[in-house]
Design a protein around this motif. Structure first.
Motif, mmCIF file in Angstrom:
data_model
loop_
_atom_site.group_PDB
_atom_site.id
_atom_site.type_symbol
_atom_site.label_atom_id
_atom_site.label_comp_id
_atom_site.label_asym_id
_atom_site.label_seq_id
_atom_site.Cartn_x
_atom_site.Cartn_y
_atom_site.Cartn_z
ATOM 1 N N LEU A 98 0.821 -1.211 0.000
ATOM 2 C CA LEU A 98 0.000 0.000 0.000
ATOM 3 C C LEU A 98 0.854 1.260 0.000
ATOM 4 C CD1 LEU A 98 -2.897 -0.979 2.445
ATOM 5 C CD2 LEU A 98 -2.988 -0.803 -0.045
ATOM 6 N N PHE A 101 1.082 2.408 -3.465
ATOM 7 C CA PHE A 101 -0.131 3.089 -3.915
ATOM 8 C C PHE A 101 -0.264 4.474 -3.283
ATOM 9 C CE2 PHE A 101 -1.302 -1.463 -4.412
ATOM 10 C CZ PHE A 101 -1.523 -1.450 -5.781
ATOM 11 N N ASN A 102 0.242 4.633 -2.052
ATOM 12 C CA ASN A 102 0.192 5.947 -1.407
ATOM 13 C C ASN A 102 1.019 6.980 -2.162
ATOM 14 O OD1 ASN A 102 -1.578 5.631 0.794
ATOM 15 N ND2 ASN A 102 0.007 4.621 2.016
ATOM 16 N N ALA A 109 -6.875 0.744 -4.840
ATOM 17 C CA ALA A 109 -5.726 -0.155 -4.958
ATOM 18 C C ALA A 109 -6.210 -1.599 -4.927
ATOM 19 C CB ALA A 109 -4.739 0.085 -3.817
ATOM 20 N N HIS A 120 -8.675 -2.010 -1.937
ATOM 21 C CA HIS A 120 -8.476 -1.061 -0.847
ATOM 22 C C HIS A 120 -8.878 0.350 -1.267
ATOM 23 C CE1 HIS A 120 -5.962 -3.661 1.861
ATOM 24 N NE2 HIS A 120 -5.804 -4.318 0.722
ATOM 25 N N THR A 122 -9.052 4.702 0.335
ATOM 26 C CA THR A 122 -8.296 5.653 1.144
ATOM 27 C C THR A 122 -9.168 6.278 2.227
ATOM 28 O OG1 THR A 122 -8.814 7.476 -0.367
ATOM 29 C CG2 THR A 122 -6.818 6.202 -0.814
ATOM 30 N N TYR A 128 -4.088 5.121 2.081
ATOM 31 C CA TYR A 128 -4.795 3.846 1.944
ATOM 32 C C TYR A 128 -5.011 3.173 3.291
ATOM 33 C CZ TYR A 128 -5.080 3.798 -3.068
ATOM 34 O OH TYR A 128 -5.429 4.093 -4.351
ATOM 35 N N GLU A 130 -5.559 -0.013 5.689
ATOM 36 C CA GLU A 130 -4.999 -1.363 5.667
ATOM 37 C C GLU A 130 -6.060 -2.430 5.419
ATOM 38 O OE1 GLU A 130 -2.776 -1.974 9.201
ATOM 39 O OE2 GLU A 130 -1.402 -0.296 8.838
#
Length: 342
Positions: A98, A101-102, A109, A120, A122, A128, A130
């Protein structure tokens, strides 16, 4: 379930069938991408072969890359990370993914090994979370698992609607679990309540009714969306036990050819028919409609055979299956030729 959800559920069921057939033979991330992930991207509504919608190896601000970035109108909507390692689907490993993706502009994601798909979202600060908004397990698909996916498509992308669907689904799952638990261990109070809804209940022993409720409990799993729902299995390509099985490389090559051909015909019209020395790729499982041949039996040299008109097979050597993408025009032209009005 509305028409869009039902259509997605049918596609998801077909993908489940493919995963169940091939997951044990596909051991690399690249094979999983071609066989499972590209079809899932297409299921969401993105053209997996169009770089305007699907970007391979998209860089992020952290200098790492997402395996795929799905975009609409040049805005990144979804990032995808693919792994072949089952351990990568653990919570601890997901947290590290993640971070990639952040460092991107993706709004959603997806972390997947082909069989399990974790989606996932945000928080309000854009980081994002968990815990996934939604998880799909294609080894244990349920009748309403596609609900919400219609909000992730390029033309219908709606983050709030997807989140609301995900919350409703989690509540539904908890409700199903609670009902199943209650039915498996019914109380006298439940038996008394059931008795009030049974005609001619005189003479029914409440203790016997408790046992009967527990006995019929498994029958409620399908109607409640449980894991034992019967699945319509997609027939295997060229299903014939007398033919030699395809190995991993042949399977990968076939799915690449099928994905390319699917730009012009429905993918279910493209079949693989294994032979001793090659694998024939056929339109409508008809020997008179060859699209290509996969010549991978010789360990030293790999070739793909192409057809045009009444000409003999033209074989082109490839280093590996990824080279087939560079030959996509030959496949597309052959499919268009076979489907042209006579």
């Amino acid at each position: 379930m509305d028409e869009d959800e039902n259509h997605l559920q049918q596609k998801l069921t077909k993908l489940q069938s493919k995963v169940q057939r091939h997951r044990e033979t596909l051991k690399t991330a690249e094979a999983i991408k071609t066989a499972f992930i590209l079809p899932f991207i297409s299921l969401l509504g993105y053209d997996a072969l169009d770089p305007d919608q699907t970007i391979v190896g998209y860089p992020t601000d952290s200098k790492s890359r997402m395996d795929y970035a799905l975009r609409d109108d040049y805005e990144i909507r979804i990032g995808v990370h693919v792994t072949h390692d089952p351990n990568d689907m653990s919570h601890e490993r997901a947290v590290s993914f993640l971070e990639t993706f952040n460092a991107s502009e993706a709004l959603i994601a997806i972390i997947t090994n082909g069989a399990v798909i974790k989606i996932h979202g945000t928080d309000e600060q854009g980081h994002y979370i968990e815990a996934p908004l939604m998880s799909l397990d294609l080894s244990s698909l349920r009748p309403m698992d596609a609900t919400g996916l219609e909000h992730l498509g390029p033309e219908s992308f709606n983050l709030d609607a997807f989140r609301n669907s995900a919350v409703s689904r989690r509540l539904r799952d908890q409700l199903v679990s609670a009902i199943e638990t209650t039915l498996r261990s019914p109380t006298q109070a439940l038996a008394a309540e059931v008795l009030t809804n049974i005609d001619d209940s005189d003479g029914i022993n409440p203790d016997e009714l408790i046992t009967m409720i527990a006995d019929v409990a498994p029958g409620f799993r399908y109607s409640l969306g449980g894991n034992d729902a019967p699945q319509e299995q997609e027939q295997t390509e060229a299903e014939n036990p007398s033919r030699p099985p395809m190995n991993e490389e042949e399977t990968l090559a076939f799915h690449i050819i099928k994905a390319i051909g699917a730009k012009h015909v429905k993918p279910e019209r493209i079949f693989a028919r294994p032979h001793t020395s090659y694998v024939a790729v056929l339109l409508d499982d008809n020997n008179r409609n060859p699209i290509a041949r996969i010549h991978y039996k010789a360990q030293s040299v790999k070739k793909i055979g192409f057809f045009a008109g009444e000409n003999a097979e033209d074989r082109v050597q490839v280093a590996d299956s990824s080279d087939i993408y560079a030959l996509a025009q030959k496949i597309e032209e052959r499919v268009k030729e076979l489907t042209a009005p006579s």
